[in-house]
Design a protein around this motif. Structure first.
Motif, mmCIF file in Angstrom:
data_model
loop_
_atom_site.group_PDB
_atom_site.id
_atom_site.type_symbol
_atom_site.label_atom_id
_atom_site.label_comp_id
_atom_site.label_asym_id
_atom_site.label_seq_id
_atom_site.Cartn_x
_atom_site.Cartn_y
_atom_site.Cartn_z
ATOM 1 N N VAL A 66 0.827 -1.204 0.000
ATOM 2 C CA VAL A 66 0.000 0.000 0.000
ATOM 3 C C VAL A 66 0.867 1.261 0.000
ATOM 4 C CG1 VAL A 66 -1.677 1.320 1.356
ATOM 5 C CG2 VAL A 66 -1.970 -1.126 1.048
ATOM 6 N N LEU A 108 -5.435 7.214 -0.650
ATOM 7 C CA LEU A 108 -6.081 6.369 0.349
ATOM 8 C C LEU A 108 -7.012 7.206 1.205
ATOM 9 C CD1 LEU A 108 -3.092 4.203 1.612
ATOM 10 C CD2 LEU A 108 -4.740 3.658 -0.162
ATOM 11 N N THR A 109 -8.071 6.577 1.660
ATOM 12 C CA THR A 109 -8.974 7.245 2.592
ATOM 13 C C THR A 109 -8.387 7.168 3.996
ATOM 14 O OG1 THR A 109 -10.230 5.240 3.062
ATOM 15 C CG2 THR A 109 -10.957 6.575 1.175
ATOM 16 N N GLY A 123 -6.145 1.585 9.049
ATOM 17 C CA GLY A 123 -5.909 0.150 8.954
ATOM 18 C C GLY A 123 -4.437 -0.183 8.810
ATOM 19 N N ILE A 124 -3.723 0.588 8.000
ATOM 20 C CA ILE A 124 -2.279 0.374 7.832
ATOM 21 C C ILE A 124 -1.556 0.613 9.154
ATOM 22 C CG2 ILE A 124 -0.198 1.255 6.677
ATOM 23 C CD1 ILE A 124 -2.038 -0.484 4.919
ATOM 24 N N SER A 131 -9.715 5.885 6.611
ATOM 25 C CA SER A 131 -9.915 4.561 7.209
ATOM 26 C C SER A 131 -8.868 3.563 6.703
ATOM 27 C CB SER A 131 -11.323 4.044 6.930
ATOM 28 O OG SER A 131 -11.524 3.867 5.544
ATOM 29 N N GLN A 132 -8.424 3.715 5.471
ATOM 30 C CA GLN A 132 -7.361 2.842 4.961
ATOM 31 C C GLN A 132 -6.039 3.129 5.663
ATOM 32 O OE1 GLN A 132 -8.047 3.971 0.857
ATOM 33 N NE2 GLN A 132 -8.723 1.889 0.362
ATOM 34 N N TRP A 133 -5.742 4.416 5.893
ATOM 35 C CA TRP A 133 -4.529 4.763 6.634
ATOM 36 C C TRP A 133 -4.584 4.234 8.064
ATOM 37 C CZ3 TRP A 133 -0.170 5.652 4.561
ATOM 38 C CH2 TRP A 133 -0.049 6.352 3.370
#
Length: 87
Positions: A39, A50-51, A57-58, A53-55
């Motif tokens: 990612v 990235l949104t 998650g990472i 929420s994706q950040w």
């Protein structure tokens, strides 16, 4: 064709070939780090967006990878070093 080769075929084959030569802890660490690495590379190299929420998650995945390492380094016994007293 090249994208399929370099993204879907080679990584699992090379990982499977190298895994027997590593410790189980290293294999699990590398397996867990695969997604954040992919990612982050897609953001830096391909310019993907990235949104939040994706950040998040990472970040959660990275915390899950590094927290056990940090915790075990804090609880590992430190060798008792004795100094010679010359007086």
């Amino acid at each position: 064709m090249p994208l399929g080769l370099f993204a879907l075929i080679l990584p699992p084959l090379l990982f499977a070939a190298g895994a027997p030569h590593l410790s189980p802890a290293s294999v699990s660490l590398l397996g867990a780090a695969e997604l954040p690495t992919a990612v982050i590379c897609s953001v830096l190299i391909l310019g993907e967006h990235l949104t939040s929420s994706q950040w998040i998650g990472i970040v959660i995945i990275l915390i899950g990878i590094f927290y056990p390492i940090y915790r075990s380094s804090k609880t590992a016994p430190v060798a008792n070093v004795q100094q010679n007293d010359l007086s």
